[in-house]
Write a protein that holds these residues in place. Sequence first.
Motif, PDB file in Angstrom:
ATOM      1  N   LYS A 197       0.854  -1.182   0.000  1.00  0.00           N
ATOM      2  CA  LYS A 197       0.000   0.000   0.000  1.00  0.00           C
ATOM      3  C   LYS A 197       0.894   1.237   0.000  1.00  0.00           C
ATOM      4  O   LYS A 197       1.744   1.401   0.874  1.00  0.00           O
ATOM      5  CB  LYS A 197      -0.918   0.018   1.224  1.00  0.00           C
ATOM      6  CG  LYS A 197      -1.833   1.249   1.251  1.00  0.00           C
ATOM      7  CD  LYS A 197      -2.708   1.285   2.495  1.00  0.00           C
ATOM      8  CE  LYS A 197      -3.583   2.554   2.509  1.00  0.00           C
ATOM      9  NZ  LYS A 197      -4.412   2.638   3.737  1.00  0.00           N
ATOM     10  N   ILE A 198       0.712   2.080  -0.999  1.00  0.00           N
ATOM     11  CA  ILE A 198       1.526   3.281  -1.161  1.00  0.00           C
ATOM     12  C   ILE A 198       0.647   4.501  -0.926  1.00  0.00           C
ATOM     13  O   ILE A 198      -0.438   4.621  -1.513  1.00  0.00           O
ATOM     14  CB  ILE A 198       2.129   3.376  -2.573  1.00  0.00           C
ATOM     15  CG1 ILE A 198       2.660   2.008  -3.059  1.00  0.00           C
ATOM     16  CG2 ILE A 198       3.194   4.462  -2.626  1.00  0.00           C
ATOM     17  CD1 ILE A 198       3.842   1.499  -2.317  1.00  0.00           C
ATOM     18  N   VAL A 199       1.105   5.426  -0.085  1.00  0.00           N
ATOM     19  CA  VAL A 199       0.412   6.689   0.142  1.00  0.00           C
ATOM     20  C   VAL A 199       1.226   7.795  -0.520  1.00  0.00           C
ATOM     21  O   VAL A 199       2.383   8.029  -0.160  1.00  0.00           O
ATOM     22  CB  VAL A 199       0.239   6.990   1.642  1.00  0.00           C
ATOM     23  CG1 VAL A 199      -0.538   8.285   1.831  1.00  0.00           C
ATOM     24  CG2 VAL A 199      -0.467   5.833   2.344  1.00  0.00           C
ATOM     25  N   ILE A 200       0.618   8.444  -1.500  1.00  0.00           N
ATOM     26  CA  ILE A 200       1.286   9.534  -2.215  1.00  0.00           C
ATOM     27  C   ILE A 200       0.720  10.854  -1.722  1.00  0.00           C
ATOM     28  O   ILE A 200      -0.506  11.050  -1.693  1.00  0.00           O
ATOM     29  CB  ILE A 200       1.097   9.403  -3.738  1.00  0.00           C
ATOM     30  CG1 ILE A 200       1.741   8.102  -4.234  1.00  0.00           C
ATOM     31  CG2 ILE A 200       1.684  10.606  -4.474  1.00  0.00           C
ATOM     32  CD1 ILE A 200       1.510   7.819  -5.707  1.00  0.00           C
ATOM     33  N   HIS A 231       0.444  -2.165  -7.197  1.00  0.00           N
ATOM     34  CA  HIS A 231       0.362  -1.705  -5.812  1.00  0.00           C
ATOM     35  C   HIS A 231      -1.005  -1.082  -5.520  1.00  0.00           C
ATOM     36  O   HIS A 231      -1.682  -0.569  -6.422  1.00  0.00           O
ATOM     37  CB  HIS A 231       1.456  -0.678  -5.522  1.00  0.00           C
ATOM     38  CG  HIS A 231       2.848  -1.210  -5.663  1.00  0.00           C
ATOM     39  ND1 HIS A 231       3.386  -2.140  -4.792  1.00  0.00           N
ATOM     40  CD2 HIS A 231       3.820  -0.951  -6.582  1.00  0.00           C
ATOM     41  CE1 HIS A 231       4.626  -2.427  -5.161  1.00  0.00           C
ATOM     42  NE2 HIS A 231       4.915  -1.716  -6.243  1.00  0.00           N
ATOM     43  N   GLU A 232      -1.375  -1.085  -4.261  1.00  0.00           N
ATOM     44  CA  GLU A 232      -2.554  -0.354  -3.790  1.00  0.00           C
ATOM     45  C   GLU A 232      -2.116   1.082  -3.522  1.00  0.00           C
ATOM     46  O   GLU A 232      -1.203   1.319  -2.728  1.00  0.00           O
ATOM     47  CB  GLU A 232      -3.095  -0.992  -2.506  1.00  0.00           C
ATOM     48  CG  GLU A 232      -4.301  -0.273  -1.918  1.00  0.00           C
ATOM     49  CD  GLU A 232      -4.700  -0.810  -0.558  1.00  0.00           C
ATOM     50  OE1 GLU A 232      -5.576  -0.184   0.076  1.00  0.00           O
ATOM     51  OE2 GLU A 232      -4.131  -1.831  -0.124  1.00  0.00           O
ATOM     52  N   VAL A 233      -2.753   2.042  -4.176  1.00  0.00           N
ATOM     53  CA  VAL A 233      -2.272   3.428  -4.118  1.00  0.00           C
ATOM     54  C   VAL A 233      -3.381   4.362  -3.631  1.00  0.00           C
ATOM     55  O   VAL A 233      -4.520   4.300  -4.112  1.00  0.00           O
ATOM     56  CB  VAL A 233      -1.764   3.907  -5.502  1.00  0.00           C
ATOM     57  CG1 VAL A 233      -1.256   5.349  -5.418  1.00  0.00           C
ATOM     58  CG2 VAL A 233      -0.659   2.979  -6.017  1.00  0.00           C
ATOM     59  N   LEU A 251      -7.392   2.044 -12.615  1.00  0.00           N
ATOM     60  CA  LEU A 251      -6.420   1.055 -12.140  1.00  0.00           C
ATOM     61  C   LEU A 251      -6.556   0.805 -10.641  1.00  0.00           C
ATOM     62  O   LEU A 251      -5.758   0.066 -10.057  1.00  0.00           O
ATOM     63  CB  LEU A 251      -4.996   1.530 -12.447  1.00  0.00           C
ATOM     64  CG  LEU A 251      -4.610   1.603 -13.928  1.00  0.00           C
ATOM     65  CD1 LEU A 251      -3.243   2.286 -14.089  1.00  0.00           C
ATOM     66  CD2 LEU A 251      -4.576   0.217 -14.545  1.00  0.00           C
ATOM     67  N   GLY A 252      -7.549   1.448 -10.001  1.00  0.00           N
ATOM     68  CA  GLY A 252      -7.801   1.219  -8.588  1.00  0.00           C
ATOM     69  C   GLY A 252      -7.235   2.250  -7.650  1.00  0.00           C
ATOM     70  O   GLY A 252      -7.375   2.120  -6.418  1.00  0.00           O
ATOM     71  N   VAL A 253      -6.627   3.312  -8.179  1.00  0.00           N
ATOM     72  CA  VAL A 253      -6.083   4.356  -7.307  1.00  0.00           C
ATOM     73  C   VAL A 253      -7.228   5.118  -6.637  1.00  0.00           C
ATOM     74  O   VAL A 253      -8.215   5.476  -7.291  1.00  0.00           O
ATOM     75  CB  VAL A 253      -5.188   5.324  -8.102  1.00  0.00           C
ATOM     76  CG1 VAL A 253      -4.699   6.473  -7.204  1.00  0.00           C
ATOM     77  CG2 VAL A 253      -4.003   4.579  -8.706  1.00  0.00           C
ATOM     78  N   ARG A 254      -7.089   5.382  -5.341  1.00  0.00           N
ATOM     79  CA  ARG A 254      -8.082   6.176  -4.606  1.00  0.00           C
ATOM     80  C   ARG A 254      -7.526   7.575  -4.368  1.00  0.00           C
ATOM     81  O   ARG A 254      -6.444   7.722  -3.811  1.00  0.00           O
ATOM     82  CB  ARG A 254      -8.430   5.506  -3.276  1.00  0.00           C
ATOM     83  CG  ARG A 254      -9.261   4.236  -3.428  1.00  0.00           C
ATOM     84  CD  ARG A 254      -9.675   3.682  -2.087  1.00  0.00           C
ATOM     85  NE  ARG A 254      -8.524   3.206  -1.314  1.00  0.00           N
ATOM     86  CZ  ARG A 254      -8.257   3.560  -0.073  1.00  0.00           C
ATOM     87  NH1 ARG A 254      -9.048   4.397   0.576  1.00  0.00           N
ATOM     88  NH2 ARG A 254      -7.201   3.069   0.560  1.00  0.00           N
ATOM     89  N   PHE A 255      -8.270   8.572  -4.799  1.00  0.00           N
ATOM     90  CA  PHE A 255      -7.894   9.958  -4.573  1.00  0.00           C
ATOM     91  C   PHE A 255      -8.741  10.529  -3.438  1.00  0.00           C
ATOM     92  O   PHE A 255      -9.967  10.438  -3.481  1.00  0.00           O
ATOM     93  CB  PHE A 255      -8.094  10.793  -5.841  1.00  0.00           C
ATOM     94  CG  PHE A 255      -7.091  10.495  -6.922  1.00  0.00           C
ATOM     95  CD1 PHE A 255      -5.908  11.226  -7.010  1.00  0.00           C
ATOM     96  CD2 PHE A 255      -7.325   9.479  -7.848  1.00  0.00           C
ATOM     97  CE1 PHE A 255      -4.978  10.956  -8.003  1.00  0.00           C
ATOM     98  CE2 PHE A 255      -6.397   9.200  -8.838  1.00  0.00           C
ATOM     99  CZ  PHE A 255      -5.216   9.942  -8.919  1.00  0.00           C
ATOM    100  N   ARG A 256      -8.078  11.113  -2.465  1.00  0.00           N
ATOM    101  CA  ARG A 256      -8.780  11.764  -1.369  1.00  0.00           C
ATOM    102  C   ARG A 256      -8.423  13.251  -1.397  1.00  0.00           C
ATOM    103  O   ARG A 256      -7.286  13.644  -1.099  1.00  0.00           O
ATOM    104  CB  ARG A 256      -8.387  11.131  -0.034  1.00  0.00           C
ATOM    105  CG  ARG A 256      -8.877   9.682   0.120  1.00  0.00           C
ATOM    106  CD  ARG A 256      -8.490   9.101   1.461  1.00  0.00           C
ATOM    107  NE  ARG A 256      -8.980   9.931   2.574  1.00  0.00           N
ATOM    108  CZ  ARG A 256      -8.730   9.666   3.862  1.00  0.00           C
ATOM    109  NH1 ARG A 256      -8.022   8.590   4.191  1.00  0.00           N
ATOM    110  NH2 ARG A 256      -9.187  10.463   4.807  1.00  0.00           N
ATOM    111  N   TYR A 257      -9.388  14.068  -1.811  1.00  0.00           N
ATOM    112  CA  TYR A 257      -9.176  15.506  -1.946  1.00  0.00           C
ATOM    113  C   TYR A 257      -9.702  16.243  -0.708  1.00  0.00           C
ATOM    114  O   TYR A 257     -10.358  15.654   0.148  1.00  0.00           O
ATOM    115  CB  TYR A 257      -9.873  16.012  -3.205  1.00  0.00           C
ATOM    116  CG  TYR A 257      -9.357  15.374  -4.481  1.00  0.00           C
ATOM    117  CD1 TYR A 257      -8.034  15.549  -4.889  1.00  0.00           C
ATOM    118  CD2 TYR A 257     -10.204  14.594  -5.280  1.00  0.00           C
ATOM    119  CE1 TYR A 257      -7.568  14.972  -6.063  1.00  0.00           C
ATOM    120  CE2 TYR A 257      -9.737  14.012  -6.453  1.00  0.00           C
ATOM    121  CZ  TYR A 257      -8.422  14.198  -6.839  1.00  0.00           C
ATOM    122  OH  TYR A 257      -7.960  13.620  -8.000  1.00  0.00           O
ATOM    123  N   ASN A 258      -9.398  17.532  -0.657  1.00  0.00           N
ATOM    124  CA  ASN A 258      -9.806  18.371   0.480  1.00  0.00           C
ATOM    125  C   ASN A 258      -9.309  17.810   1.813  1.00  0.00           C
ATOM    126  O   ASN A 258      -9.990  17.896   2.836  1.00  0.00           O
ATOM    127  CB  ASN A 258     -11.330  18.529   0.517  1.00  0.00           C
ATOM    128  CG  ASN A 258     -11.868  19.248  -0.705  1.00  0.00           C
ATOM    129  OD1 ASN A 258     -11.428  20.353  -1.025  1.00  0.00           O
ATOM    130  ND2 ASN A 258     -12.808  18.612  -1.404  1.00  0.00           N
TER     131      ASN A 258
END
Length: 417
Positions: free
Chosen positions: A2-5, A24-26, A214-221
Amino acid sequence: MKIVILGAGVIGVSTAYYLARDGHEVVVLDRQPGPALETSYANAGEVSPGYSSPWAAPGIPAKAMKWLFMKHSPLIIQPRADGATLRWMAAMLRNCTAARYAVNKGRMVRLAEYSRDCLMEMREATGISYDERMQGTLQVFRTQKQIDGVGKDIEVLRADGVPFEMLDRAGCVAAEPGLAAAAQKIVGGLRLPGDETGDCFKFTNALATLCEGLGVRFRYNVSIDGLRLEGDRIAAVKTGQGEVTGDVVVAALGSYTPALLSPLGFDLPIYPVKGYSITVPIVNAARAPVSTVMDETYKIAITRLGDRIRVGGMAEIAGFNHDLPPARRATLEHSVEDLFGGAGDQSKASFWTGLRPMTPDGTPIIGPTRVPNLFINAGHGTLGWTMSCGSGRVLADLVSRRKPAIEAGDLALTRYG
């Protein structure tokens, strides 16, 4: 893993794409409501590997003194006495030697050329669209002295096998017909046919959509408030919405990366050099640029983006400042109107500023740190768009413990000791 960008600019999103493609889980965190809403939003629009040069170069200190007294100066230094500004400027001056310039430019061109190849591969594989054009960059010289001074750049281009053409006045007009009315103001140019153009904001948003597929989760704000250590590793990212955990953390926050990592004892030499742009709707296509024209005198890039002209440049040393002084807009308008007069409607232009994360040697910081699960991908300065895909690919290779396709050891933070 699991990668946190941290960061959803063009660097963070490009990194997410390659890591997700590796399986990877991103998760990507950003304080803005969407991708590419800060420095990636309205940059000059050029993907210019051949024009990848450090600002720190022989003769720059003398030129800087001259620039400070120009009406339309490419360099503006606001009076500041804080330690971070002074240390960064001193480090940049130490890189203004012929030997360091050659090393730094060679390193930057290597990464930028690779990044352009990665972008081409991505475009072919995904069909991504972003007002792209593949018609080169033309650096326009207004004086013979400017032509005489380009020799050191040509040496590096030759050494790295980058195609180029030296053009006379007629050749410049043949490459960019919109220059015809201003032909008497230029004496020649350096054309880099392998360079490209495109809208970085459109690209980053389109790539974010591909990432989600591709399964990437974006968390904004989401505010990014710090990093929590347990032993010698990052245990969690502290945010305004609670902690976020992962096996690996990638810091891709541009100019804000040093502040995030400073509590961990890192002293990143990244400074927010302020740049400006205007985006002008085209009203006379025959007078507009075909691709990117670099106005060497004012260090301004003039780029065709679909039915718009993006005019970007200047370097202002002013810290974390987002003011929009009318004098900076006047410089951008002067450059584009002087070379492509009447091509766009200045009354409908939008004016923007962004903080470019600059290192003293011009090269970004990409790679691992002394904290085993913390990586950095930041410090791209004016070349984030140019270097984005290559930087993301290199970082993904390093996280996945693969040897990158290019030499990457000298891109890491360790080059600063």
